[in-house]
Design an enzyme around this catalytic site. Structure first.
Site, PDB file in Angstrom:
ATOM      1  N   GLY A  15      71.174  21.770  80.599  1.00  0.00           N
ATOM      2  CA  GLY A  15      71.209  20.433  80.000  1.00  0.00           C
ATOM      3  C   GLY A  15      70.133  20.294  78.944  1.00  0.00           C
ATOM      4  N   PHE A  16      69.993  19.087  78.426  1.00  0.00           N
ATOM      5  CA  PHE A  16      68.993  18.806  77.391  1.00  0.00           C
ATOM      6  C   PHE A  16      67.576  19.147  77.898  1.00  0.00           C
ATOM      7  CE2 PHE A  16      66.229  14.976  76.407  1.00  0.00           C
ATOM      8  CZ  PHE A  16      65.615  15.553  75.297  1.00  0.00           C
ATOM      9  N   GLY A  41      76.154  19.582  80.491  1.00  0.00           N
ATOM     10  CA  GLY A  41      75.329  20.495  79.695  1.00  0.00           C
ATOM     11  C   GLY A  41      76.203  21.488  78.956  1.00  0.00           C
ATOM     12  N   TYR A 153      73.685   5.944  89.663  1.00  0.00           N
ATOM     13  CA  TYR A 153      72.566   6.788  89.209  1.00  0.00           C
ATOM     14  C   TYR A 153      71.270   6.349  89.894  1.00  0.00           C
ATOM     15  CZ  TYR A 153      69.428   9.094  85.804  1.00  0.00           C
ATOM     16  OH  TYR A 153      68.463   9.869  85.194  1.00  0.00           O
ATOM     17  N   LYS A 157      69.198   8.493  92.780  1.00  0.00           N
ATOM     18  CA  LYS A 157      67.830   8.987  92.588  1.00  0.00           C
ATOM     19  C   LYS A 157      66.887   8.409  93.643  1.00  0.00           C
ATOM     20  CE  LYS A 157      68.282  11.576  88.832  1.00  0.00           C
ATOM     21  NZ  LYS A 157      67.903  12.980  88.718  1.00  0.00           N
ATOM     22  N   TYR A 167      62.105  15.517 103.892  1.00  0.00           N
ATOM     23  CA  TYR A 167      61.955  16.971 104.104  1.00  0.00           C
ATOM     24  C   TYR A 167      60.476  17.346 104.177  1.00  0.00           C
ATOM     25  CZ  TYR A 167      66.675  18.918 103.988  1.00  0.00           C
ATOM     26  OH  TYR A 167      67.953  19.285 104.319  1.00  0.00           O
ATOM     27  N   THR A 183      63.427  10.207  77.492  1.00  0.00           N
ATOM     28  CA  THR A 183      62.967  11.378  76.747  1.00  0.00           C
ATOM     29  C   THR A 183      64.001  11.699  75.667  1.00  0.00           C
ATOM     30  OG1 THR A 183      61.777  12.212  78.657  1.00  0.00           O
ATOM     31  CG2 THR A 183      62.426  13.841  77.016  1.00  0.00           C
ATOM     32  N   ARG A 194      73.380   8.049  74.590  1.00  0.00           N
ATOM     33  CA  ARG A 194      72.074   7.398  74.705  1.00  0.00           C
ATOM     34  C   ARG A 194      71.636   6.916  73.328  1.00  0.00           C
ATOM     35  NH1 ARG A 194      69.303  11.520  79.065  1.00  0.00           N
ATOM     36  NH2 ARG A 194      70.718  13.014  78.095  1.00  0.00           N
TER      37      ARG A 194
HETATM   38  P1  NAD Z   1      71.789  16.384  80.808  1.00  0.00           P
HETATM   39  O1  NAD Z   1      73.081  15.717  81.147  1.00  0.00           O
HETATM   40  O2  NAD Z   1      71.623  16.936  79.447  1.00  0.00           O
HETATM   41  O3  NAD Z   1      71.475  17.556  81.822  1.00  0.00           O
HETATM   42  C1  NAD Z   1      71.883  17.545  83.168  1.00  0.00           C
HETATM   43  C2  NAD Z   1      72.389  18.947  83.519  1.00  0.00           C
HETATM   44  O4  NAD Z   1      72.755  18.964  84.897  1.00  0.00           O
HETATM   45  C3  NAD Z   1      73.615  19.349  82.701  1.00  0.00           C
HETATM   46  O5  NAD Z   1      73.465  20.642  82.179  1.00  0.00           O
HETATM   47  C4  NAD Z   1      74.754  19.295  83.726  1.00  0.00           C
HETATM   48  O6  NAD Z   1      75.803  20.174  83.424  1.00  0.00           O
HETATM   49  C5  NAD Z   1      74.012  19.643  85.000  1.00  0.00           C
HETATM   50  N1  NAD Z   1      74.685  19.156  86.201  1.00  0.00           N
HETATM   51  C6  NAD Z   1      75.096  17.884  86.471  1.00  0.00           C
HETATM   52  N2  NAD Z   1      75.652  17.846  87.694  1.00  0.00           N
HETATM   53  C7  NAD Z   1      75.581  19.109  88.194  1.00  0.00           C
HETATM   54  C8  NAD Z   1      75.986  19.695  89.420  1.00  0.00           C
HETATM   55  N3  NAD Z   1      76.596  18.985  90.379  1.00  0.00           N
HETATM   56  N4  NAD Z   1      75.745  21.011  89.613  1.00  0.00           N
HETATM   57  C9  NAD Z   1      75.136  21.747  88.656  1.00  0.00           C
HETATM   58  N5  NAD Z   1      74.746  21.241  87.476  1.00  0.00           N
HETATM   59  C10 NAD Z   1      74.963  19.936  87.253  1.00  0.00           C
HETATM   60  O7  NAD Z   1      70.650  15.323  81.139  1.00  0.00           O
HETATM   61  P2  NAD Z   1      69.072  15.394  80.878  1.00  0.00           P
HETATM   62  O8  NAD Z   1      68.700  14.277  80.025  1.00  0.00           O
HETATM   63  O9  NAD Z   1      68.692  16.780  80.495  1.00  0.00           O
HETATM   64  O10 NAD Z   1      68.518  15.075  82.336  1.00  0.00           O
HETATM   65  C11 NAD Z   1      68.083  16.120  83.201  1.00  0.00           C
HETATM   66  C12 NAD Z   1      67.478  15.523  84.464  1.00  0.00           C
HETATM   67  O11 NAD Z   1      66.344  14.724  84.138  1.00  0.00           O
HETATM   68  C13 NAD Z   1      68.437  14.615  85.227  1.00  0.00           C
HETATM   69  O12 NAD Z   1      68.269  14.828  86.618  1.00  0.00           O
HETATM   70  C14 NAD Z   1      67.982  13.217  84.859  1.00  0.00           C
HETATM   71  O13 NAD Z   1      68.261  12.295  85.877  1.00  0.00           O
HETATM   72  C15 NAD Z   1      66.494  13.422  84.666  1.00  0.00           C
HETATM   73  N6  NAD Z   1      65.958  12.410  83.734  1.00  0.00           N
HETATM   74  C16 NAD Z   1      66.166  12.538  82.385  1.00  0.00           C
HETATM   75  C17 NAD Z   1      65.695  11.564  81.527  1.00  0.00           C
HETATM   76  C18 NAD Z   1      65.885  11.669  80.041  1.00  0.00           C
HETATM   77  O14 NAD Z   1      65.487  10.724  79.326  1.00  0.00           O
HETATM   78  N7  NAD Z   1      66.433  12.738  79.507  1.00  0.00           N
HETATM   79  C19 NAD Z   1      65.010  10.465  82.048  1.00  0.00           C
HETATM   80  C20 NAD Z   1      64.856  10.353  83.419  1.00  0.00           C
HETATM   81  C21 NAD Z   1      65.314  11.356  84.259  1.00  0.00           C
HETATM   82  N1  UDP Z   2      71.682   1.173  73.386  1.00  0.00           N
HETATM   83  C1  UDP Z   2      72.043   0.565  72.185  1.00  0.00           C
HETATM   84  N2  UDP Z   2      73.008   1.171  71.423  1.00  0.00           N
HETATM   85  C2  UDP Z   2      73.590   2.355  71.766  1.00  0.00           C
HETATM   86  C3  UDP Z   2      73.180   2.986  72.989  1.00  0.00           C
HETATM   87  C4  UDP Z   2      72.218   2.360  73.759  1.00  0.00           C
HETATM   88  O1  UDP Z   2      71.519  -0.497  71.813  1.00  0.00           O
HETATM   89  O2  UDP Z   2      74.449   2.838  71.017  1.00  0.00           O
HETATM   90  C5  UDP Z   2      70.668   0.481  74.203  1.00  0.00           C
HETATM   91  C6  UDP Z   2      71.032   0.377  75.678  1.00  0.00           C
HETATM   92  O3  UDP Z   2      71.862  -0.756  75.912  1.00  0.00           O
HETATM   93  C7  UDP Z   2      69.661   0.224  76.299  1.00  0.00           C
HETATM   94  C8  UDP Z   2      68.767   1.094  75.396  1.00  0.00           C
HETATM   95  O4  UDP Z   2      69.494   1.256  74.176  1.00  0.00           O
HETATM   96  O5  UDP Z   2      69.214  -1.120  76.200  1.00  0.00           O
HETATM   97  C9  UDP Z   2      68.480   2.447  75.973  1.00  0.00           C
HETATM   98  O6  UDP Z   2      69.717   3.039  76.338  1.00  0.00           O
HETATM   99  P1  UDP Z   2      69.848   4.588  76.724  1.00  0.00           P
HETATM  100  O7  UDP Z   2      71.295   4.807  77.031  1.00  0.00           O
HETATM  101  O8  UDP Z   2      69.223   5.446  75.699  1.00  0.00           O
HETATM  102  O9  UDP Z   2      68.958   4.760  78.035  1.00  0.00           O
HETATM  103  P2  UDP Z   2      68.638   3.881  79.326  1.00  0.00           P
HETATM  104  O10 UDP Z   2      67.188   3.586  79.182  1.00  0.00           O
HETATM  105  O11 UDP Z   2      69.453   2.639  79.349  1.00  0.00           O
HETATM  106  O12 UDP Z   2      68.952   4.793  80.450  1.00  0.00           O
END
Ligand code: NAD
Ligand code: UDP
Length: 338
Positions: A15-16, A41, A153, A157, A167, A183, A194
């Site tokens: 993923g990202f 991803g 979601y 979490k 655990y 992020t 997003r």
């Molecule tokens: P993303 O969607 O890019 O990455 C998530 C990855 O998990 C993907 O590659 C997807 O294919 C994989 N995945 C999902 N379900 C799966 C499963 N059942 N088995 C195996 N792989 C699976 O999202 P991201 O932004 O990279 O987020 C990664 C993690 O960080 C997530 O757990 C997310 O909740 C957490 N997180 C991210 C942010 C952010 O702003 N990016 C903020 C808070 C928490």
């Molecule tokens: N948002 C927006 N326009 C878009 C996508 C998102 O104004 O095209 C807003 C969304 O409603 C939220 C904020 O941007 O208030 C952040 O959204 P994001 O999906 O990035 O992450 P969140 O913090 O909600 O998980």
């Protein structure tokens, strides 16, 4: 405390965020097994790593037992990032999101417990819901609608955090919980929905920027390299947490849209679209704990983070007749110092 080279299993590593974690771990001399179902991803995210001898990719859904992997070398650590994370993704994948947080986390904790591995959960600022305390510190219990659309979601979490701590208490599993705030950076999917990838791709194609609600809601966005440093600092420590990992610079969604429009020299208009259900009104981390216990804080300001992000999006956003790729590159290169 992590000191030498380790075998680290990164769940959700394609993923990202996960792909940046894998990259950094390899650069630091660790061996990495990236496990991902490719649900949200892409193999493109780790394509450059597949060549490296210390890297292995396993396509697997973490909601199925992890013991099903053939010849898995014993992990020293397991970093669990496998879950849809973008609101449009988890709203279209509600059950898979709940299962990734519940069954996926339990499978990962079982594996960690069996091997005496350190386990790190990437939880989220969404556990605070629409917060009634501001900024949010780890002691705040949150304000989550347990049956609203976002609950798949948020509650997954929250359950994953509870399971991780259970655990730790019952089996003595070595665990850590990171609460990651918004992020952004290279490798976010253009269509992931997003705010930052959406505004950037709209600005680069001179399409209207879709600001939800009145745009007065706030977020605090952290550049991906900083988030990865925070996560790995927590992983290397003995801390259980939870620990907030985020950038405390708060700004409104409308202000962010305007920053992106200016940085791309876009002619896009800003258009207001209906706000999301249960959209948190304010979000800003208190990172005192990360600062004092981990010596970590973000180093990349928004100008620099956006510059690096735009460099990447300029290469991947589909070309439109109105703005060609070379033209977009020229425009974003001019964005230095915005
Ligand atoms: P993303 O969607 O890019 O990455 C998530 C990855 O998990 C993907 O590659 C997807 O294919 C994989 N995945 C999902 N379900 C799966 C499963 N059942 N088995 C195996 N792989 C699976 O999202 P991201 O932004 O990279 O987020 C990664 C993690 O960080 C997530 O757990 C997310 O909740 C957490 N997180 C991210 C942010 C952010 O702003 N990016 C903020 C808070 C928490
Ligand atoms: N948002 C927006 N326009 C878009 C996508 C998102 O104004 O095209 C807003 C969304 O409603 C939220 C904020 O941007 O208030 C952040 O959204 P994001 O999906 O990035 O992450 P969140 O913090 O909600 O998980």
């Amino acid at each position: 405390m992590i000191s030498g080279a380790e075998h680290v299993v990164v769940l959700g590593g394609a993923g990202f965020l996960g792909s940046h974690v894998c990259e950094r771990l390899l650069a630091d001399g660790h061996r990495v097994t990236c496990v991902d179902s490719l649900l949200t991803g892409s193999l493109d995210n780790v394509a450059a790593l597949l060549e490296q001898p210390g890297f292995r990719f396993v396509e697997h859904d973490v909601t199925r037992p992890l013991a099903e992997w053939p010849d898995l070398p014993a992990p020293d650590s397991i970093l669990h990032l496998a879950s849809p994370a973008s609101p449009p993704d988890y709203l279209r994948l509600p059950l898979q999101t709940l299962r990734a947080g519940a069954i996926g986390t339990e499978n990962a904790l079982d594996l960690a417990t069996r091997h005496g591995a350190r386990f790190l959960l990437t939880s989220t600022s969404e556990v605070y819901g629409d917060p009634l305390e501001h900024p949010q510190s780890e002691s705040y219990w949150g304000n989550v609608n347990p049956i609203g659309p976002r609950s798949v979601y948020d509650e997954a979490k929250r359950y994953a955090e509870a399971l991780t701590l259970a655990y730790h208490r019952e089996h003595g599993t070595d665990v850590a919980v990171a609460r990651v705030f918004n992020t952004y950076g290279p490798r976010m999917r253009v269509d992931d929905g997003r705010m930052i990838p959406t505004f950037v791709s709209q600005a680069l194609t001179n399409a209207p920027l879709t600001v939800a609600g009145d745009g007065g809601q706030t977020r605090s966005v952290c550049y991906v390299d900083d988030t990865v440093s925070g996560l790995l600092a927590l992983w290397r420590s003995d801390l259980v947490g939870p620990v907030n990992i985020g950038n405390p610079t708060e700004l409104t969604v409308l202000a962010l849209a305007e920053r992106i429009r200016a940085a791309t020299h876009s002619t896009s208009e800003i258009t207001f679209v209906p706000g999301a259900v249960d959209d948190p009104r304010r979000r800003c981390p208190d990172i005192t704990l990360a600062r004092t216990a981990l010596g970590w804080e973000p180093r990349t300001d928004l100008t620099e983070g956006l510059r690096r992000t735009l460099e990447w999006f300029t290469r991947v956003v589909p070309t439109t007749p109105s703005t060609s790729a070379p033209e977009r590159r020229r425009l974003t290169e001019n964005a230095h110092g915005q």
